[in-house]
Design an enzyme around this catalytic site. Structure first.
Site, PDB file in Angstrom:
ATOM      1  CG  HIS A  36       0.887  -1.803 -15.695  1.00 18.90           C
ATOM      2  ND1 HIS A  36       0.547  -3.034 -15.174  1.00 18.90           N
ATOM      3  CD2 HIS A  36       1.761  -2.041 -16.701  1.00 18.90           C
ATOM      4  CE1 HIS A  36       1.185  -3.980 -15.841  1.00 18.90           C
ATOM      5  NE2 HIS A  36       1.931  -3.414 -16.769  1.00 18.90           N
TER       6      HIS A  36
ATOM      7  CG  LEU B 239      -4.470  -7.284 -17.784  1.00 15.46           C
ATOM      8  CD1 LEU B 239      -4.971  -7.028 -16.380  1.00 15.46           C
ATOM      9  CD2 LEU B 239      -3.742  -8.622 -17.877  1.00 15.46           C
TER      10      LEU B 239
ATOM     11  CB  ILE C 258      -8.384  -9.500 -13.898  1.00 18.71           C
ATOM     12  CG1 ILE C 258      -6.893  -9.665 -14.162  1.00 18.71           C
ATOM     13  CG2 ILE C 258      -9.144  -9.119 -15.158  1.00 18.71           C
ATOM     14  CD1 ILE C 258      -6.549 -10.818 -15.085  1.00 18.71           C
TER      15      ILE C 258
ATOM     16  N   GLY D   8       0.773  -1.230   0.000  1.00 19.04           N
ATOM     17  CA  GLY D   8       0.000   0.000   0.000  1.00 19.04           C
ATOM     18  C   GLY D   8       0.807   1.283   0.000  1.00 19.04           C
TER      19      GLY D   8
ATOM     20  CD  GLU E  28       4.819   1.939  -9.283  1.00 17.46           C
ATOM     21  OE1 GLU E  28       3.860   1.723  -8.532  1.00 17.46           O
ATOM     22  OE2 GLU E  28       5.582   1.038  -9.682  1.00 17.46           O
TER      23      GLU E  28
ATOM     24  CB  SER F 154       1.508   3.603 -17.578  1.00 16.18           C
ATOM     25  OG  SER F 154       2.620   3.329 -18.395  1.00 16.18           O
TER      26      SER F 154
END
Ligand code: GRF
Length: 193
Positions: free
Chosen positions: A111, A146, A94, A13, A176, A138
């Site tokens: 991602h 997906l 997913i 997290g 990120e 990204s």
């Protein structure tokens, strides 16, 4: 009214923490209302508690592979918390197009690759094995395909000689933590219009 944000996690997290902190600073005009994990023991749930964001677990293993039933319960929690925007942050399930269609462009994901390269898993090793000059991360809108929705922002990270996947992952994770809050801030501004 500032948008209400749910953050979905499966693990540590760290992206969730940076999003919550950014929403509580001037950077993002939005409110974190719930952190949901599909893994009840995920460390990120304790971090949510520490940040005083409501933690909620929905253990996907209880659904024996029934994705629709899992997503129905997930949807109920999001509705209960009056969620406007859903941020996937290391959420390792997913989602079906039934779910993403219901949320119509309001689900974001981070991602760890320069999409459209390396959808799915083991992104850093795949970039190294391909001899790429850069890995990266990204943030994109989640659709039923997906890692395939429109990309909202990317940060390239150079691959250096003798990089291991873990080395690269650690440097990408730093980026990120900058990219996701910046993209969410921009998304929220447009959301309010
Ligand atoms: C991040 O690298 C994310 O891109 C990937 O899983 C990792 C999650 O890290 N999908 P954390 O749980 O946010 O620390």
């Amino acid at each position: 009214m500032t948008p209400r944000v749910a953050i979905l996690i499966s693990g540590g997290g760290s992206n969730m923490v940076t999003l919550v902190n950014a929403m509580r600073s001037d950077m993002i005009d939005a409110t974190p209302v719930v952190v949901i994990s599909n893994i009840p023991t995920a460390d990120g749930l304790q971090k949510a508690r520490d940040l005083q964001v409501h933690p909620h677990a929905i253990d996907h293993r209880d659904y024996n592979g029934d994705r629709v039933a899992f997503e129905t319960d997930l949807h109920k929690v999001l509705i209960k918390f009056n969620v406007d925007i859903v941020c996937l942050a290391g959420f390792m399930r997913i989602l079906t197009s039934d779910f993403t269609d219901k949320w119509g462009g309001r689900v974001l994901n981070i991602h760890p690759s320069l999409l459209p390269k390396y959808k799915g898993l083991h992104t850093h090793q795949r970039a190294i094995d391909a001899g790429d000059s850069h890995g990266g991360c990204s943030v994109h809108i989640v659709t039923g395909t997906l890692d395939g929705g429109p990309v909202l922002g990317q940060t390239p990270v150079p691959i250096v000689p003798n990089d291991s996947a873990d080395d690269l992952a650690a440097r990408v994770l730093v980026e990120e933590h900058k990219l996701y809050p910046a993209v969410l801030a921009d998304f929220v501004k447009r959301y309010e219009q």
